[in-house]
Design a protein around this motif. Sequence first.
Motif, PDB file in Angstrom:
ATOM      1  N   ASN A 183      -0.848   1.457   3.763  1.00 46.91           N
ATOM      2  CA  ASN A 183      -1.880   1.658   2.451  1.00 46.91           C
ATOM      3  C   ASN A 183      -1.633   2.597   1.474  1.00 46.91           C
ATOM      4  N   THR A 184      -0.582   2.458   0.734  1.00 44.15           N
ATOM      5  CA  THR A 184      -0.086   3.670  -0.091  1.00 44.15           C
ATOM      6  C   THR A 184      -0.867   3.715  -1.207  1.00 44.15           C
ATOM      7  N   LEU A 185      -1.630   2.823  -1.683  1.00 41.09           N
ATOM      8  CA  LEU A 185      -2.452   2.864  -2.772  1.00 41.09           C
ATOM      9  C   LEU A 185      -3.885   3.823  -2.449  1.00 41.09           C
ATOM     10  N   LEU A 186      -4.332   3.676  -1.222  1.00 41.10           N
ATOM     11  CA  LEU A 186      -5.432   4.478  -0.705  1.00 41.10           C
ATOM     12  C   LEU A 186      -4.918   5.868  -0.496  1.00 41.10           C
ATOM     13  N   VAL A 187      -3.577   5.825  -0.007  1.00 35.78           N
ATOM     14  CA  VAL A 187      -3.070   7.394   0.263  1.00 35.78           C
ATOM     15  C   VAL A 187      -3.150   8.401  -1.046  1.00 35.78           C
ATOM     16  N   ASP A 188      -2.409   7.380  -2.033  1.00 35.43           N
ATOM     17  CA  ASP A 188      -2.394   7.884  -3.289  1.00 35.43           C
ATOM     18  C   ASP A 188      -3.750   8.381  -3.939  1.00 35.43           C
TER      19      ASP A 188
END
Length: 238
Positions: free
Chosen positions: A179-184
């Motif tokens: 979940n790259t978007l949430l991590v960002d």
Amino acid sequence: MLVFGFVIFPTLTIAFLVFAKPREPVRFNRQRREVCVPKEKGGDYWYVPWETVKASVEGFNMVSQAGVNKNGSLIIGFPNPDFNGEVKLGGNGFSTNENAERHLWFPNVVPEVGASMWEVIRTYMEEGPEHVKVDTEDFTVQKEGILEAYIKGVKKSIAKRGWFKAFLWDGIFGLILCNTLLVDYIYRKHLNPPPDLKGEKVQQWSKSLPKEQWARRSPELEQAIQEREAELARQSAA
């Protein structure tokens, strides 16, 4: 236990990071030679003289069937300059009274890493940012949005790895599993850019000073540094 460790605990951690307010940072001001430390409660700050700040790097080894695993921690203590009571020290040399001393604790770092982290802070305060050898690329504030930054990263990955590997790495692994978007989003909310300190007094304290008004080292510290440099020079010549 497996459900708690791999499902419930990570979910609660992510929910806390998403909804919790960013914590105010500890700010090191090398021009004033002071450190601004937010209080846990009350919305006020301690302005701690830099030369009273202390640090400790601790290390230990854990032995298992896989071998020896090195571990440790870095603790930085900030004594309250306005505390007039009795200061009782724990076994590690730091006060156990949160009204007398606040701490930054960096767990799970080997002693070499902990010492390097402290050396970055010490070098910045004593020698200046131009002497700090760190990669600042990861701390650059991103101007584009989260989705725009993700698409930009995918394009770079395609150019570097090709369509198929970029699909596996950035699509399947990055977007779906991690979940790259949430991590960002969490990274930008809590770390980049770092939350600012609040209040007119602390904002005035944070402003740059003319160089002639910069605070200087105390005579005691100056003498200690000279003695240490002379000792290191003798060791190098031996």
